[in-house]
Design an enzyme around this catalytic site. Structure first.
Site, PDB file in Angstrom:
ATOM      1  N   GLY A   1       9.021 -32.856  14.132  1.00 12.30           N
ATOM      2  CA  GLY A   1       8.264 -34.066  13.836  1.00 12.30           C
ATOM      3  C   GLY A   1       8.872 -35.332  14.418  1.00 12.30           C
ATOM      4  O   GLY A   1       8.157 -36.204  14.909  1.00 12.30           O
TER       5      GLY A   1
ATOM      6  N   TYR B   1       5.874 -37.165   3.581  1.00 12.74           N
ATOM      7  CA  TYR B   1       6.313 -38.148   4.581  1.00 12.74           C
ATOM      8  C   TYR B   1       7.686 -37.736   5.099  1.00 12.74           C
ATOM      9  O   TYR B   1       8.626 -38.515   5.166  1.00 12.74           O
ATOM     10  CB  TYR B   1       6.337 -39.551   3.953  1.00 12.74           C
ATOM     11  CG  TYR B   1       6.404 -40.677   4.949  1.00 12.74           C
ATOM     12  CD1 TYR B   1       5.283 -41.027   5.699  1.00 12.74           C
ATOM     13  CD2 TYR B   1       7.581 -41.400   5.132  1.00 12.74           C
ATOM     14  CE1 TYR B   1       5.336 -42.074   6.611  1.00 12.74           C
ATOM     15  CE2 TYR B   1       7.640 -42.448   6.039  1.00 12.74           C
ATOM     16  CZ  TYR B   1       6.521 -42.793   6.784  1.00 12.74           C
ATOM     17  OH  TYR B   1       6.570 -43.818   7.675  1.00 12.74           O
TER      18      TYR B   1
ATOM     19  N   GLU C   1      26.368 -28.278  26.752  1.00 11.98           N
ATOM     20  CA  GLU C   1      25.776 -27.963  28.060  1.00 11.98           C
ATOM     21  C   GLU C   1      24.475 -27.166  27.918  1.00 11.98           C
ATOM     22  O   GLU C   1      23.649 -27.137  28.840  1.00 11.98           O
ATOM     23  CB  GLU C   1      26.795 -27.206  28.937  1.00 11.98           C
ATOM     24  CG  GLU C   1      26.364 -27.147  30.389  1.00 11.98           C
ATOM     25  CD  GLU C   1      27.422 -26.572  31.335  1.00 11.98           C
ATOM     26  OE1 GLU C   1      28.605 -26.510  30.961  1.00 11.98           O
ATOM     27  OE2 GLU C   1      27.038 -26.169  32.436  1.00 11.98           O
TER      28      GLU C   1
ATOM     29  N   HIS D   1       0.754 -26.140   9.726  1.00 13.05           N
ATOM     30  CA  HIS D   1       1.278 -24.777   9.936  1.00 13.05           C
ATOM     31  C   HIS D   1       0.429 -23.877   9.043  1.00 13.05           C
ATOM     32  O   HIS D   1       0.047 -24.264   7.939  1.00 13.05           O
ATOM     33  CB  HIS D   1       2.764 -24.741   9.546  1.00 13.05           C
ATOM     34  CG  HIS D   1       3.420 -23.391   9.593  1.00 13.05           C
ATOM     35  ND1 HIS D   1       3.260 -22.513  10.641  1.00 13.05           N
ATOM     36  CD2 HIS D   1       4.269 -22.785   8.724  1.00 13.05           C
ATOM     37  CE1 HIS D   1       3.987 -21.421  10.411  1.00 13.05           C
ATOM     38  NE2 HIS D   1       4.602 -21.566   9.249  1.00 13.05           N
TER      39      HIS D   1
HETATM   40  N1  LIG Z   1       9.540 -29.902  10.658  1.00  8.57           N
HETATM   41  C1  LIG Z   1       8.747 -29.746  11.706  1.00  8.57           C
HETATM   42  O1  LIG Z   1       8.987 -30.336  12.759  1.00  8.57           O
HETATM   43  C2  LIG Z   1       7.528 -28.904  11.660  1.00  8.57           C
HETATM   44  C3  LIG Z   1       6.899 -28.643  10.473  1.00  8.57           C
HETATM   45  N2  LIG Z   1       5.666 -28.054  10.470  1.00  8.57           N
HETATM   46  C4  LIG Z   1       4.995 -27.854   9.207  1.00  8.57           C
HETATM   47  O2  LIG Z   1       4.731 -29.149   8.635  1.00  8.57           O
HETATM   48  C5  LIG Z   1       4.760 -29.050   7.221  1.00  8.57           C
HETATM   49  C6  LIG Z   1       5.757 -30.057   6.666  1.00  8.57           C
HETATM   50  O3  LIG Z   1       7.047 -29.671   7.076  1.00  8.57           O
HETATM   51  P1  LIG Z   1       8.219 -30.761   7.279  1.00  8.57           P
HETATM   52  O4  LIG Z   1       7.661 -31.982   7.905  1.00  8.57           O
HETATM   53  O5  LIG Z   1       9.328 -30.025   7.929  1.00  8.57           O
HETATM   54  O6  LIG Z   1       8.607 -31.085   5.778  1.00  8.57           O
HETATM   55  P2  LIG Z   1       9.794 -32.005   5.244  1.00  8.57           P
HETATM   56  O7  LIG Z   1      10.622 -31.174   4.331  1.00  8.57           O
HETATM   57  O8  LIG Z   1      10.449 -32.730   6.356  1.00  8.57           O
HETATM   58  O9  LIG Z   1       9.012 -33.104   4.385  1.00  8.57           O
HETATM   59  C7  LIG Z   1       8.250 -32.741   3.288  1.00  8.57           C
HETATM   60  C8  LIG Z   1       7.653 -33.975   2.666  1.00  8.57           C
HETATM   61  O10 LIG Z   1       6.860 -33.560   1.550  1.00  8.57           O
HETATM   62  C9  LIG Z   1       7.231 -34.322   0.426  1.00  8.57           C
HETATM   63  N3  LIG Z   1       6.960 -33.607  -0.813  1.00  8.57           N
HETATM   64  C10 LIG Z   1       7.738 -32.741  -1.495  1.00  8.57           C
HETATM   65  N4  LIG Z   1       7.120 -32.348  -2.621  1.00  8.57           N
HETATM   66  C11 LIG Z   1       5.919 -32.992  -2.640  1.00  8.57           C
HETATM   67  C12 LIG Z   1       4.846 -33.034  -3.549  1.00  8.57           C
HETATM   68  N5  LIG Z   1       4.865 -32.358  -4.688  1.00  8.57           N
HETATM   69  N6  LIG Z   1       3.775 -33.805  -3.237  1.00  8.57           N
HETATM   70  C13 LIG Z   1       3.729 -34.513  -2.097  1.00  8.57           C
HETATM   71  N7  LIG Z   1       4.737 -34.541  -1.207  1.00  8.57           N
HETATM   72  C14 LIG Z   1       5.813 -33.781  -1.478  1.00  8.57           C
HETATM   73  C15 LIG Z   1       8.698 -34.629   0.622  1.00  8.57           C
HETATM   74  O11 LIG Z   1       9.059 -35.722  -0.203  1.00  8.57           O
HETATM   75  P3  LIG Z   1      10.513 -36.404  -0.150  1.00  8.57           P
HETATM   76  O12 LIG Z   1      10.453 -37.237   1.079  1.00  8.57           O
HETATM   77  O13 LIG Z   1      10.617 -37.184  -1.394  1.00  8.57           O
HETATM   78  O14 LIG Z   1      11.485 -35.277  -0.040  1.00  8.57           O
HETATM   79  C16 LIG Z   1       8.708 -34.952   2.119  1.00  8.57           C
HETATM   80  O15 LIG Z   1       8.279 -36.270   2.337  1.00  8.57           O
HETATM   81  C17 LIG Z   1       5.084 -27.596   6.902  1.00  8.57           C
HETATM   82  O16 LIG Z   1       3.869 -26.918   6.783  1.00  8.57           O
HETATM   83  C18 LIG Z   1       5.815 -27.120   8.164  1.00  8.57           C
HETATM   84  O17 LIG Z   1       5.769 -25.733   8.393  1.00  8.57           O
HETATM   85  C19 LIG Z   1       5.003 -27.711  11.617  1.00  8.57           C
HETATM   86  C20 LIG Z   1       5.578 -27.938  12.824  1.00  8.57           C
HETATM   87  C21 LIG Z   1       6.936 -28.443  12.940  1.00  8.57           C
HETATM   88 MG   LIG Z   2       7.665 -23.565  11.957  1.00  8.61          MG
END
Ligand SMILES: NC(=O)C1=CN([C@@H]2O[C@H](COP(=O)(O)OP(=O)(O)OC[C@H]3O[C@@H](n4cnc5c(N)ncnc54)[C@H](OP(=O)(O)O)[C@@H]3O)[C@@H](O)[C@H]2O)C=CC1
Ligand SMILES: [Mg+2]
Ligand SMILES: CC[C@](O)(C(C)=O)C(=O)O
Ligand SMILES: [Mg+2]
Length: 334
Positions: free
Chosen positions: A135, A26, A232, A109
């Site tokens: 996101g 999340y 800018e 991804h």
């Molecule tokens: N960031 C982006 O905008 C983009 C990301 N992606 C892809 O989306 C995916 C997620 O990235 P992103 O959203 O950046 O990740 P984030 O680091 O923002 O969030 C990761 C989430 O996973 C949770 N988490 C960590 N460990 C576990 C576990 N063991 N079990 C379940 N949940 C867990 C974290 O928990 P907690 O909240 O407690 O830390 C957090 O809620 C990746 O594959 C990334 O490459 C693709 C396009 C763009």
């Molecule tokens: Mg990426």
């Protein structure tokens, strides 16, 4: 050959509305997918570990939060939106034992499939819905009635319906409002890593920091340097976003345009292009992925050190101060 692009009329939201979706994670993408799917009438549950800091936030939004294993057991479409380096472990421990035949495993991804870190059974659909944007903006655009373009890919089509399911999911998060392109896990992974390393994040951050350093080391005021090379930049990129580079050049002065045309290639030299090619090569041959997975396994020492150095760069202090004086800038990310 130009890519085929899918829009709202090409996707049937009813397909994903008929599934039980688990969003694992999340964070940036997880909250955006979960909330927008929920708002699109989809049955969503969140999978987070007991100690996760995001549990309360998801529950405050009215979402059901389970452990990753419980969410995977209950759902028939599991979207993994945990950090790329953690997905292999989460998959092995929490998802694989609950991945009955006929379910669908989704990614945001392609990293773990492209580099063979996760190998799902042939009895499940394996697909990707990858938004081409951060996101928080995926969610913001959805709420504003807009959308961020997405890529979809199908690695395994056990049901014969995986592409329609991926398109339906993309519609649920607003992707088909902007356009969805079909690709492969390989193409998405390699282009996404290249884009973020060479241009969007790595290239842009280094360009801004270096421009700021050159101006301030030459004795110019940091505030002026900040406005010139960072603030800018957004306004200039907005014009590119709206109408391409030509549109930006139409709006700037002809003095700026002459400087752009003659000096730009002196900054981004053939050596920079060669460095970009080497970066792409490390992505294609798997050496970047190996380096990053090892860095994570070792507790991320370089990542943490470089992250701290970035946070301590003088541009951050001056930027924080100036943004504080502009009430319309600095909208907090939820
Ligand atoms: N960031 C982006 O905008 C983009 C990301 N992606 C892809 O989306 C995916 C997620 O990235 P992103 O959203 O950046 O990740 P984030 O680091 O923002 O969030 C990761 C989430 O996973 C949770 N988490 C960590 N460990 C576990 C576990 N063991 N079990 C379940 N949940 C867990 C974290 O928990 P907690 O909240 O407690 O830390 C957090 O809620 C990746 O594959 C990334 O490459 C693709 C396009 C763009
Ligand atoms: Mg990426
Ligand atoms: C540009 C970075 C990105 O690829 C993204 C927001 O699309 C990411 O991995 O966060
Ligand atoms: Mg990306």
């Amino acid at each position: 050959m130009s890519a085929e692009i899918f829009y709202d009329d090409d996707a049937d939201l009813g397909i994903v509305q008929g599934r039980k979706v688990a969003v694992i994670g999340y964070g940036s993408q997880g909250h955006a997918h979960a909330l927008s799917l929920r708002d699109s009438g989809v049955d969503v549950r969140i999978g987070l570990p007991e100690g996760s800091k995001s549990r309360a936030r998801a529950e405050e939004e009215g979402l059901r939060v389970l452990t990753p294993a419980e969410a995977s057991a209950e759902a028939d479409l599991i979207m993994i939106l945990a950090p790329d380096t953690k997905q292999r472990e989460i998959y092995a421990r929490d998802i694989e034992p609950n991945l009955a035949a006929g379910k669908a495993l989704f990614f945001g991804h392609g990293f773990n499939i492209r580099y063979g870190l996760i190998q799902p059974p042939s009895t499940v659909d394996v697909a990707m819905v990858a938004p081409k944007g951060p996101g928080h903006l995926v969610r913001r655009q959805f709420v504003d009635g807009k959308g961020v373009p997405c890529l979809i890919a199908v690695e395994q089509d056990a049901s014969g319906n995986a592409q329609a399911l991926a398109l339906s999911y993309a519609k649920g998060i607003g992707g088909t409002r902007a356009g969805v392109i079909k690709t492969t896990f390989k193409e998405e992974t390699e282009t996404d890593l290249f884009g973020e390393q060479a241009v969007l994040c790595g290239g842009a951050s280094a360009l801004v920091q270096t421009g700021f350093e050159v101006l301030t080391e030459a004795g110019y005021a940091p505030e002026i340097a900040y406005f010139e090379v960072l603030h800018e930049l957004k306004l200039i990129v907005d014009l590119m976003y709206e109408g391409g580079i030509a549109n930006m050049r139409y709006s700037i002065s002809d003095t700026a345009e002459y400087g752009d045309l003659t000096r730009g290639p002196r900054v981004i030299t053939p050596a920079v292009k060669e460095a970009m090619r080497r970066i792409l090569g490390e992505i294609q041959d798997g050496s970047f992925a190996k380096e990053w997975v090892t860095e994570d396994e070792n507790g991320r020492p370089n990542f943490t050190r470089l992250q701290k150095e970035g946070e301590q760069h003088p541009i951050e202090e001056v930027g924080k101060r100036l943004r504080g004086l502009m009430s319309w800038v600095g909208r907090p990310l939820q």
